[in-house]
Design a protein around this motif. Structure first.
Motif, PDB file in Angstrom:
ATOM      1  N   GLU A  17     -66.533 -34.136 -22.259  1.00  0.00           N
ATOM      2  CA  GLU A  17     -67.402 -33.380 -21.369  1.00  0.00           C
ATOM      3  C   GLU A  17     -68.799 -33.994 -21.342  1.00  0.00           C
ATOM      4  OE1 GLU A  17     -66.918 -29.467 -22.964  1.00  0.00           O
ATOM      5  OE2 GLU A  17     -64.795 -29.477 -22.470  1.00  0.00           O
ATOM      6  N   PRO A  18     -69.584 -33.730 -20.268  1.00  0.00           N
ATOM      7  CA  PRO A  18     -70.918 -34.328 -20.171  1.00  0.00           C
ATOM      8  C   PRO A  18     -71.925 -33.694 -21.127  1.00  0.00           C
ATOM      9  CG  PRO A  18     -70.494 -32.925 -18.278  1.00  0.00           C
ATOM     10  CD  PRO A  18     -69.219 -33.005 -19.040  1.00  0.00           C
ATOM     11  N   ALA A  19     -71.639 -32.496 -21.588  1.00  0.00           N
ATOM     12  CA  ALA A  19     -72.581 -31.818 -22.477  1.00  0.00           C
ATOM     13  C   ALA A  19     -71.814 -30.895 -23.412  1.00  0.00           C
ATOM     14  CB  ALA A  19     -73.592 -31.021 -21.669  1.00  0.00           C
ATOM     15  N   LEU A  20     -72.457 -30.555 -24.508  1.00  0.00           N
ATOM     16  CA  LEU A  20     -71.834 -29.672 -25.487  1.00  0.00           C
ATOM     17  C   LEU A  20     -72.863 -28.634 -25.928  1.00  0.00           C
ATOM     18  CD1 LEU A  20     -69.476 -29.122 -27.595  1.00  0.00           C
ATOM     19  CD2 LEU A  20     -70.786 -30.578 -29.139  1.00  0.00           C
ATOM     20  N   THR A  21     -72.455 -27.381 -25.948  1.00  0.00           N
ATOM     21  CA  THR A  21     -73.330 -26.331 -26.456  1.00  0.00           C
ATOM     22  C   THR A  21     -72.630 -25.610 -27.596  1.00  0.00           C
ATOM     23  OG1 THR A  21     -74.317 -26.010 -24.276  1.00  0.00           O
ATOM     24  CG2 THR A  21     -74.604 -24.227 -25.858  1.00  0.00           C
ATOM     25  N   VAL A  22     -73.300 -25.526 -28.730  1.00  0.00           N
ATOM     26  CA  VAL A  22     -72.807 -24.759 -29.873  1.00  0.00           C
ATOM     27  C   VAL A  22     -73.956 -23.869 -30.314  1.00  0.00           C
ATOM     28  CG1 VAL A  22     -71.873 -24.836 -32.209  1.00  0.00           C
ATOM     29  CG2 VAL A  22     -71.377 -26.708 -30.632  1.00  0.00           C
ATOM     30  N   GLY A  23     -73.834 -22.574 -30.141  1.00  0.00           N
ATOM     31  CA  GLY A  23     -74.933 -21.678 -30.478  1.00  0.00           C
ATOM     32  C   GLY A  23     -76.182 -22.106 -29.721  1.00  0.00           C
ATOM     33  N   GLY A  24     -77.289 -22.325 -30.444  1.00  0.00           N
ATOM     34  CA  GLY A  24     -78.546 -22.731 -29.809  1.00  0.00           C
ATOM     35  C   GLY A  24     -78.679 -24.235 -29.646  1.00  0.00           C
ATOM     36  N   LEU A  25     -77.686 -24.977 -30.072  1.00  0.00           N
ATOM     37  CA  LEU A  25     -77.738 -26.447 -30.008  1.00  0.00           C
ATOM     38  C   LEU A  25     -77.091 -26.931 -28.722  1.00  0.00           C
ATOM     39  CD1 LEU A  25     -78.253 -29.206 -31.457  1.00  0.00           C
ATOM     40  CD2 LEU A  25     -75.985 -28.922 -32.504  1.00  0.00           C
ATOM     41  N   ILE A  82     -76.330 -30.444 -26.477  1.00  0.00           N
ATOM     42  CA  ILE A  82     -76.325 -31.903 -26.474  1.00  0.00           C
ATOM     43  C   ILE A  82     -75.907 -32.359 -25.083  1.00  0.00           C
ATOM     44  CG2 ILE A  82     -75.275 -33.975 -27.477  1.00  0.00           C
ATOM     45  CD1 ILE A  82     -74.678 -32.241 -29.980  1.00  0.00           C
ATOM     46  N   ASP A  83     -76.830 -33.024 -24.397  1.00  0.00           N
ATOM     47  CA  ASP A  83     -76.538 -33.571 -23.082  1.00  0.00           C
ATOM     48  C   ASP A  83     -76.246 -35.059 -23.272  1.00  0.00           C
ATOM     49  OD1 ASP A  83     -76.652 -34.743 -20.557  1.00  0.00           O
ATOM     50  OD2 ASP A  83     -78.045 -33.220 -19.819  1.00  0.00           O
ATOM     51  N   PHE A  84     -74.959 -35.409 -23.232  1.00  0.00           N
ATOM     52  CA  PHE A  84     -74.563 -36.788 -23.538  1.00  0.00           C
ATOM     53  C   PHE A  84     -75.115 -37.760 -22.498  1.00  0.00           C
ATOM     54  CE2 PHE A  84     -70.953 -34.297 -25.360  1.00  0.00           C
ATOM     55  CZ  PHE A  84     -71.136 -34.629 -26.691  1.00  0.00           C
ATOM     56  N   ALA A  85     -75.067 -37.343 -21.231  1.00  0.00           N
ATOM     57  CA  ALA A  85     -75.485 -38.247 -20.157  1.00  0.00           C
ATOM     58  C   ALA A  85     -76.988 -38.519 -20.237  1.00  0.00           C
ATOM     59  CB  ALA A  85     -75.120 -37.652 -18.802  1.00  0.00           C
ATOM     60  N   ALA A  86     -77.779 -37.464 -20.450  1.00  0.00           N
ATOM     61  CA  ALA A  86     -79.243 -37.624 -20.481  1.00  0.00           C
ATOM     62  C   ALA A  86     -79.735 -38.043 -21.867  1.00  0.00           C
ATOM     63  CB  ALA A  86     -79.910 -36.322 -20.070  1.00  0.00           C
ATOM     64  N   ARG A  87     -78.839 -38.103 -22.848  1.00  0.00           N
ATOM     65  CA  ARG A  87     -79.202 -38.413 -24.243  1.00  0.00           C
ATOM     66  C   ARG A  87     -80.304 -37.460 -24.716  1.00  0.00           C
ATOM     67  NH1 ARG A  87     -77.371 -43.428 -26.052  1.00  0.00           N
ATOM     68  NH2 ARG A  87     -79.052 -43.568 -27.546  1.00  0.00           N
ATOM     69  N   ARG A  88     -80.106 -36.187 -24.440  1.00  0.00           N
ATOM     70  CA  ARG A  88     -81.130 -35.201 -24.763  1.00  0.00           C
ATOM     71  C   ARG A  88     -80.530 -34.098 -25.629  1.00  0.00           C
ATOM     72  NH1 ARG A  88     -84.074 -31.081 -20.727  1.00  0.00           N
ATOM     73  NH2 ARG A  88     -85.767 -30.499 -22.122  1.00  0.00           N
ATOM     74  N   ASP A 133     -82.436 -24.277 -29.374  1.00  0.00           N
ATOM     75  CA  ASP A 133     -83.066 -23.052 -28.868  1.00  0.00           C
ATOM     76  C   ASP A 133     -84.080 -23.380 -27.762  1.00  0.00           C
ATOM     77  OD1 ASP A 133     -81.569 -21.617 -30.767  1.00  0.00           O
ATOM     78  OD2 ASP A 133     -83.104 -21.974 -32.292  1.00  0.00           O
ATOM     79  N   GLY A 134     -83.729 -24.331 -26.922  1.00  0.00           N
ATOM     80  CA  GLY A 134     -84.554 -24.676 -25.765  1.00  0.00           C
ATOM     81  C   GLY A 134     -85.621 -25.738 -26.012  1.00  0.00           C
ATOM     82  N   ASP A 135     -85.864 -26.074 -27.289  1.00  0.00           N
ATOM     83  CA  ASP A 135     -86.893 -27.079 -27.597  1.00  0.00           C
ATOM     84  C   ASP A 135     -86.264 -28.451 -27.810  1.00  0.00           C
ATOM     85  OD1 ASP A 135     -88.894 -25.136 -27.573  1.00  0.00           O
ATOM     86  OD2 ASP A 135     -88.530 -24.628 -29.687  1.00  0.00           O
ATOM     87  N   ASP A 136     -86.935 -29.486 -27.315  1.00  0.00           N
ATOM     88  CA  ASP A 136     -86.444 -30.848 -27.517  1.00  0.00           C
ATOM     89  C   ASP A 136     -86.414 -31.201 -29.000  1.00  0.00           C
ATOM     90  OD1 ASP A 136     -85.784 -32.053 -25.014  1.00  0.00           O
ATOM     91  OD2 ASP A 136     -87.901 -31.838 -24.470  1.00  0.00           O
ATOM     92  N   VAL A 137     -85.353 -31.893 -29.411  1.00  0.00           N
ATOM     93  CA  VAL A 137     -85.250 -32.390 -30.784  1.00  0.00           C
ATOM     94  C   VAL A 137     -85.318 -33.912 -30.704  1.00  0.00           C
ATOM     95  CG1 VAL A 137     -83.802 -32.535 -32.835  1.00  0.00           C
ATOM     96  CG2 VAL A 137     -83.753 -30.464 -31.431  1.00  0.00           C
ATOM     97  N   HIS A 138     -86.219 -34.513 -31.474  1.00  0.00           N
ATOM     98  CA  HIS A 138     -86.372 -35.965 -31.432  1.00  0.00           C
ATOM     99  C   HIS A 138     -85.650 -36.585 -32.616  1.00  0.00           C
ATOM    100  CE1 HIS A 138     -89.054 -35.603 -28.082  1.00  0.00           C
ATOM    101  NE2 HIS A 138     -89.641 -34.597 -28.722  1.00  0.00           N
ATOM    102  N   LEU A 139     -84.686 -37.438 -32.313  1.00  0.00           N
ATOM    103  CA  LEU A 139     -83.874 -38.069 -33.348  1.00  0.00           C
ATOM    104  C   LEU A 139     -84.072 -39.582 -33.309  1.00  0.00           C
ATOM    105  CD1 LEU A 139     -80.469 -36.191 -32.804  1.00  0.00           C
ATOM    106  CD2 LEU A 139     -82.290 -35.612 -34.415  1.00  0.00           C
ATOM    107  N   THR A 140     -83.943 -40.211 -34.472  1.00  0.00           N
ATOM    108  CA  THR A 140     -83.926 -41.676 -34.496  1.00  0.00           C
ATOM    109  C   THR A 140     -82.595 -42.130 -33.893  1.00  0.00           C
ATOM    110  OG1 THR A 140     -82.821 -41.826 -36.625  1.00  0.00           O
ATOM    111  CG2 THR A 140     -85.235 -41.633 -36.676  1.00  0.00           C
ATOM    112  N   PRO A 141     -82.491 -43.412 -33.517  1.00  0.00           N
ATOM    113  CA  PRO A 141     -81.222 -43.890 -32.938  1.00  0.00           C
ATOM    114  C   PRO A 141     -80.003 -43.645 -33.849  1.00  0.00           C
ATOM    115  CG  PRO A 141     -82.962 -45.474 -32.502  1.00  0.00           C
ATOM    116  CD  PRO A 141     -83.557 -44.428 -33.418  1.00  0.00           C
ATOM    117  N   ARG A 142     -80.163 -43.839 -35.161  1.00  0.00           N
ATOM    118  CA  ARG A 142     -79.030 -43.608 -36.076  1.00  0.00           C
ATOM    119  C   ARG A 142     -78.684 -42.130 -36.172  1.00  0.00           C
ATOM    120  NH1 ARG A 142     -76.538 -48.489 -37.026  1.00  0.00           N
ATOM    121  NH2 ARG A 142     -77.825 -49.829 -38.317  1.00  0.00           N
ATOM    122  N   GLU A 143     -79.709 -41.298 -36.276  1.00  0.00           N
ATOM    123  CA  GLU A 143     -79.458 -39.852 -36.325  1.00  0.00           C
ATOM    124  C   GLU A 143     -78.739 -39.411 -35.056  1.00  0.00           C
ATOM    125  OE1 GLU A 143     -83.570 -38.894 -38.856  1.00  0.00           O
ATOM    126  OE2 GLU A 143     -83.446 -38.426 -36.731  1.00  0.00           O
TER     127      GLU A 143
END
Ligand code: CA
Length: 229
Positions: free
Chosen positions: A129-137, A139-145, A149-159
């Motif tokens: 699927e293009p995106a996954l939602t689990v509870g408040g999390l 993950i938009d695979f296409a947008a890499r976002r 709970d509505g706030d952006d999470v910034h991850l390193t490339p490995r994370e």
């Protein structure tokens, strides 16, 4: 819609009765095999939607059954293993099993794992699927976002790569080796500490209480699972 078919590969009569009764009571059709060879033959004849596979079988080892099934089918395999055999579980997952349960396990736990396996089976095997939602999390695979709970999470490339790997297998346990191969490449599969360090970092960013994770669950001695509930 026909009821999903569960193939039970188990030699112990009491456990077999328990599994058959439980599956039937929840609307699944069942097929039973009491040996590894019989299990492989019935998988071919009956095209099950999920396989419950005991590791200790009288003829073939359950690991060997897993490898042989994986030669020609993607049917979800849930391994049923005896307590304290973590190495067996890891080996079964690395051989291509989708999940495992340690005996004795609860009926609700088994039913939940079967539902996860059937949901996974129903998804497209290619892209998912293009995106996954689990509870408040989310993950938009296409947008890499990633948002929590509505706030952006910034991850390193490995994370990010580790989270995506788990998300692509949501609900399913992944071994350290599988995560390492996906995120760090096939030469890194012995570096289990990479996975631990990055799991801890992900938890600090994703979990309200990293010591009691809501999303990224530890499977002791085996690996990690991103919960799908
Ligand atoms: Ca057995």
């Amino acid at each position: 819609m026909t009821a999903p078919r569960v193939l039970i590969v188990e030699d112990e009569p009491r456990m077999t009765r328990f599994l058959e009764t439980l599956c039937a009571a929840h609307g699944y059709r069942t097929v039973h095999a009491a040996s590894g060879r019989d299990g492989i033959a019935r998988a071919a004849d009956h095209q099950p939607d999920v396989v419950l596979l005991d590791l200790g079988l009288p003829d073939l080892d359950g690991l060997e059954v897993t490898r042989q099934l994986r030669g020609w089918t993607h049917v979800p395999i849930i391994v049923l293993s005896a307590r304290g055999r973590e190495a067996d579980k890891v080996e079964a997952l690395d051989a291509g099993a989708d999940d495992y349960l340690t005996k004795p396990f609860g009926a609700q736990e088994l039913l939940a794992r079967i539902r996860v396996a059937l949901r996974r089976q129903a998804r497209s095997p290619v892209d998912g699927e293009p995106a996954l939602t689990v509870g408040g999390l989310h993950i938009d695979f296409a947008a890499r976002r990633i948002t929590l709970d509505g706030d952006d999470v910034h991850l390193t490339p490995r994370e990010y790569a580790m989270l995506i790997t788990l998300a692509r297998n949501v609900g399913r346990v992944m071994t350290h080796r599988q995560i390492l191969a996906e995120v760090w490449g096939p030469n890194a599969v012995e570096h289990t500490h990479y996975v631990r360090v990055h799991a801890a970092r992900l938890r600090r960013k994703l979990e309200a209480d990293p010591a009691r994770p809501r999303y990224l669950l530890t499977e002791t001695g085996v690996g990690y699972r991103l919960t799908d509930e």
